[in-house]
Design an enzyme around this catalytic site. Structure first.
Site, PDB file in Angstrom:
ATOM      1  N   CYS A 164       0.860  -1.193   0.000  1.00 26.28           N
ATOM      2  CA  CYS A 164       0.000   0.000   0.000  1.00 26.28           C
ATOM      3  C   CYS A 164       0.895   1.241   0.000  1.00 26.28           C
ATOM      4  O   CYS A 164       1.747   1.384  -0.886  1.00 26.28           O
ATOM      5  CB  CYS A 164      -0.952  -0.075   1.186  1.00 26.28           C
ATOM      6  SG  CYS A 164      -2.208   1.221   1.238  1.00 26.28           S
TER       7      CYS A 164
ATOM      8  N   ASP B  95      -7.628  -2.901  -8.875  1.00 28.33           N
ATOM      9  CA  ASP B  95      -7.229  -1.768  -8.036  1.00 28.33           C
ATOM     10  C   ASP B  95      -7.465  -0.451  -8.781  1.00 28.33           C
ATOM     11  O   ASP B  95      -7.367  -0.403 -10.010  1.00 28.33           O
ATOM     12  CB  ASP B  95      -5.749  -1.906  -7.665  1.00 28.33           C
ATOM     13  CG  ASP B  95      -5.377  -1.200  -6.382  1.00 28.33           C
ATOM     14  OD1 ASP B  95      -6.139  -0.324  -5.935  1.00 28.33           O
ATOM     15  OD2 ASP B  95      -4.312  -1.534  -5.820  1.00 28.33           O
TER      16      ASP B  95
ATOM     17  N   HIS C 147      -6.918  -3.846  -4.308  1.00 25.79           N
ATOM     18  CA  HIS C 147      -5.925  -3.374  -3.351  1.00 25.79           C
ATOM     19  C   HIS C 147      -5.886  -4.313  -2.140  1.00 25.79           C
ATOM     20  O   HIS C 147      -6.885  -4.919  -1.775  1.00 25.79           O
ATOM     21  CB  HIS C 147      -6.297  -1.960  -2.905  1.00 25.79           C
ATOM     22  CG  HIS C 147      -5.141  -1.165  -2.412  1.00 25.79           C
ATOM     23  ND1 HIS C 147      -4.126  -0.720  -3.235  1.00 25.79           N
ATOM     24  CD2 HIS C 147      -4.826  -0.726  -1.168  1.00 25.79           C
ATOM     25  CE1 HIS C 147      -3.245  -0.050  -2.527  1.00 25.79           C
ATOM     26  NE2 HIS C 147      -3.633  -0.035  -1.261  1.00 25.79           N
TER      27      HIS C 147
END
Length: 248
Positions: A124, A184, A216
């Site tokens: 992330c 994502d 994600h």
């Protein structure tokens, strides 16, 4: 690779000589010298899930460390509280991140077991920071797990004070492994296409893998976003990449 390890919370020297907390894990049954891995935690912070990742790298035969990037803001605070403080401040400044990763890498290199080779990995926000570190430090391998805003532009109202890293990519000093989900949005498939194009233009060594039906945080076993097939394959890619680049 083995099943026995020891892990402990330590203090290391971070950016500008600041003392910060870090989590260190080392294998007990691996002989000879070995590579090291700096794990950059995700935006939710220096949490249990991140420490499990650090221990997993020790199980794979590496000395592994995760610096607590939020230690200055909230020393001793619970991960959720520390993350909230960090968000309110706009996140970790890039220069501070580079200094903290440099301190973590230096700590690993000083260990008697070190072969001098260090990899970095982030998830992330940590994925972007992994690329950032590899553009500014002497590292032997970098892994970006769905890091947003390596390319692309943060949307209006985005809580973190970040810019993309397009201007820094010519300075990328380490081979890069990227693992991304096709569902994502940040980073989107278009952002990954742009990154690949830029790396090709700069003559950089990279390897990207993209996963269908994954968005994600597909590595996060404690979230609905977890995708077992993508995560299993991703760990295999990471294991092979570090074995080739770090010599363990």
């Amino acid at each position: 690779m083995g099943d026995t390890l020891h892990a402990t919370t330590i203090r290391i020297e971070g950016n500008d000589g600041d003392e910060i907390e870090a989590y260190l894990a080392q294998p007990d049954d691996v002989e000879g010298s070995r590579g090291g891995v700096v794990v950059i935690h995700h935006l939710p912070g220096y949490d249990r899930a991140t420490k499990e990742i650090v221990r997993r790298f020790a199980e794979l035969g590496y000395d592994a460390i995760c610096p607590n990037l939020y230690w200055r803001l909230a020393p001793g605070a619970a991960p959720d509280d520390a993350a909230a403080f960090a968000r309110a401040q706009g996140g970790v400044p890039d220069a501070q991140l580079v200094g903290d990763v440099a301190g973590a890498a230096a700590h690993l290199r000083r260990l008697a077991t070190s072969n001098g080779k260090i990899g970095v990995i982030g998830y992330c926000s940590g994925g972007r920071q992994s690329v950032l570190a590899a553009c500014n430090l002497e590292l032997q391998a970098a892994v970006d797990c769905y890091g947003a805003f390596v390319t692309g532009t943060p949307p209006e109202g985005f809580p973190l004070k970040v810019t993309n890293l397009v201007d820094q990519l010519p300075n990328l000093r380490a081979p890069l492994l990227g693992l991304f989900g096709n569902e994502d949005k940040f980073p989107s498939p278009e952002h990954i296409d742009e990154l690949a194009h830029l790396l090709d233009g700069h003559g950089k060594e990279y390897e990207f893998h993209r996963y269908a039906d994954a968005g994600h945080a597909f590595f996060s076993t404690d979230r609905p976003s977890y995708r077992v097939e993508a995560a299993v394959d991703g760990w295999e890619r990471i294991t092979e990449f570090y074995a080739a680049k770090l010599g363990s």
